[in-house]
Design an enzyme around this catalytic site. Structure first.
Site, PDB file in Angstrom:
ATOM      1  N   CYS A   1     -40.255 -18.676 117.364  1.00  0.00           N
ATOM      2  CA  CYS A   1     -41.219 -19.340 118.234  1.00  0.00           C
ATOM      3  C   CYS A   1     -42.604 -19.284 117.593  1.00  0.00           C
ATOM      4  CB  CYS A   1     -41.237 -18.626 119.591  1.00  0.00           C
ATOM      5  SG  CYS A   1     -42.498 -19.213 120.731  1.00  0.00           S
TER       6      CYS A   1
ATOM      7  N   HIS B   1     -35.842 -24.587 124.564  1.00  0.00           N
ATOM      8  CA  HIS B   1     -36.882 -23.612 124.211  1.00  0.00           C
ATOM      9  C   HIS B   1     -38.193 -23.905 124.962  1.00  0.00           C
ATOM     10  CE1 HIS B   1     -38.865 -20.829 121.271  1.00  0.00           C
ATOM     11  NE2 HIS B   1     -39.918 -21.552 121.605  1.00  0.00           N
ATOM     12  N   GLU B   2     -38.598 -25.179 124.999  1.00  0.00           N
ATOM     13  CA  GLU B   2     -39.879 -25.506 125.647  1.00  0.00           C
ATOM     14  C   GLU B   2     -39.794 -25.350 127.159  1.00  0.00           C
ATOM     15  OE1 GLU B   2     -42.262 -25.539 123.688  1.00  0.00           O
ATOM     16  OE2 GLU B   2     -40.957 -25.768 121.939  1.00  0.00           O
TER      17      GLU B   2
ATOM     18  N   HIS C   1     -40.537 -21.911 128.101  1.00  0.00           N
ATOM     19  CA  HIS C   1     -41.967 -21.585 128.119  1.00  0.00           C
ATOM     20  C   HIS C   1     -42.581 -21.874 129.494  1.00  0.00           C
ATOM     21  CE1 HIS C   1     -43.058 -20.193 124.163  1.00  0.00           C
ATOM     22  NE2 HIS C   1     -42.516 -21.222 123.552  1.00  0.00           N
TER      23      HIS C   1
HETATM   24 ZN    ZN Z   1     -41.992 -21.221 121.593  1.00  0.00          ZN
END
Ligand code: ZN
Lengths: 172, 182
Positions: free
Chosen positions: A104, A146-147, A150
């Site tokens: 990341c 992944h986003e 977040h």
């Molecule tokens: Zn990330």
């Protein structure tokens, strides 16, 4: 070159690094009609352009709202849907579990083995407020997963599946 | 300049070993950097890289830990590590492969496999081996993580490994581990 170009402010932001609290915070849904949303999206696009990555979530530039930008075509050999901006995104379904080694931008120089999915169906709003559903696969699907994490204040560290030795754990 | 030591400890596993070691290190002013701990069958094994406080040598660390570790029957060894090896650097972005090897247990499997990996420019960066299976049909398994040097040929290594299968009587797969940075 028009004279307006002189007024254009390219607002690439620094990508926040953990332990910045923004990376673990809750995020708010956004209203596409809110003019501030367009400004945040523009900051994110400028930041993505200046970064070595293919995707960003708003908390990574300190904005605690549900906006992601993904453009896997920034990586050689990847096409996907090109540049995608999604507001209030969520995952409808995913399948094809696989272990990958993930890193990341907000936690540089470290990677870990996490469980992800080969295909992800994502839904959200475009910047002009229209509903969007995207069927993604492969690297692009990983980027969306992944986003979206977040936006939940979740880093790949929260998803480390197992130590390598877990493979050998006996059933008990 | 920072000074580092590598501490290895092993002994019969029981609850509280990590706590006792960590408390001892903390009281002596050592900073735990990177750690790897596992059990090999009933044996506790641990490797710890520690940053030494001023005025404490690696030898002194081993002896001053004794009050914490001897009640647990632990063997503890300490060696100073050159700072250039111990300082954190960024991981090289080399392609990583996973290698699984398994078959009927017999001597020489690890030696033959590791030699072929080395001769093809592969660096073994993680390795686990276990004897599993039924008591009367032991199966030897090894899982390796292999980093390939930039100029090396993963395909050639894969081919050479496949060539070992008949003579070693093992099955194996050699496959890339996908790495993504997001
Ligand atoms: Zn990330």
């Amino acid at each position: 070159m028009g004279f307006c170009d002189n007024l254009l402010i390219v607002a690439a932001q620094p990508i926040l690094l953990y332990p910045d609290p923004a990376l673990k915070a809750k995020t708010a849904r956004v209203d596409p009609a809110n003019p501030e949303v367009a400004a945040i999206v523009q900051d994110m696009l400028d930041t993505l352009k200046a970064s070595p990555g293919v995707a960003l979530a708003a908390p990574q530039i300190g904005r605690l709202v549900q906006i992601i930008v993904v453009d896997v075509s920034r990586k050689k050999g990847e096409q996907g849907h090109g540049l995608v901006v999604l507001l209030n995104p969520h995952i409808l379904q995913q399948d094809g579990p696989r272990i990958i080694r993930e890193g990341c931008l907000s936690l540089p120089d470290y990677t870990g083995n996490v469980l992800r999915y080969e295909r992800t169906l994502v839904q959200g709003l475009s910047p002009d407020g229209l509903p969007v559903t995207l069927a993604t696969s492969g690297f692009e699907a990983l980027a969306f997963q992944h986003e979206l994490d977040h936006l939940d204040g979740r880093l790949f560290l929260d998803r480390i599946e197992s130590l390598s030795t877990d493979l050998f754990r006996r059933k008990s | 300049m920072n000074r580092y030591a590598m501490l290895t400890a092993f002994g019969q596993d029981r609850p509280g070993i990590v706590a006792a070691l960590a408390e001892g290190l903390f009281e002596l002013g050592c900073n735990i950097e990177d750690t790897c701990m596992t059990r090999l069958r009933g044996e506790f094994t641990m490797m710890v890289m520690v940053r030494l406080p001023d005025g404490l040598s690696a030898d002194q660390l081993a002896s001053r830990l004794t009050p914490h570790t001897s009640p647990l029957g632990l063997t503890v060894l300490c060696r100073e590590v050159p700072a250039r090896a111990a300082e954190r650097g960024s991981e090289p972005d080399a392609p990583v492969f996973m290698l699984s090897v398994y078959g009927a247990d017999h001597p020489g499997i690890v030696a033959k496999i590791a030699r072929v990996v080395a001769d093809h420019g592969g660096n073994i960066t993680d390795m686990n081996t276990r004897v599993i299976g039924a008591e009367d049909r032991p199966v030897y398994t090894m899982i390796l993580e292999v980093q390939m040097r930039a100029e090396s040929q993963p395909a050639a290594l894969g081919h050479a490994l496949d060539g070992l299968k008949p003579s070693l009587g093992v099955d194996l797969t050699f496959r890339p581990l996908e790495q993504v940075r997001l």
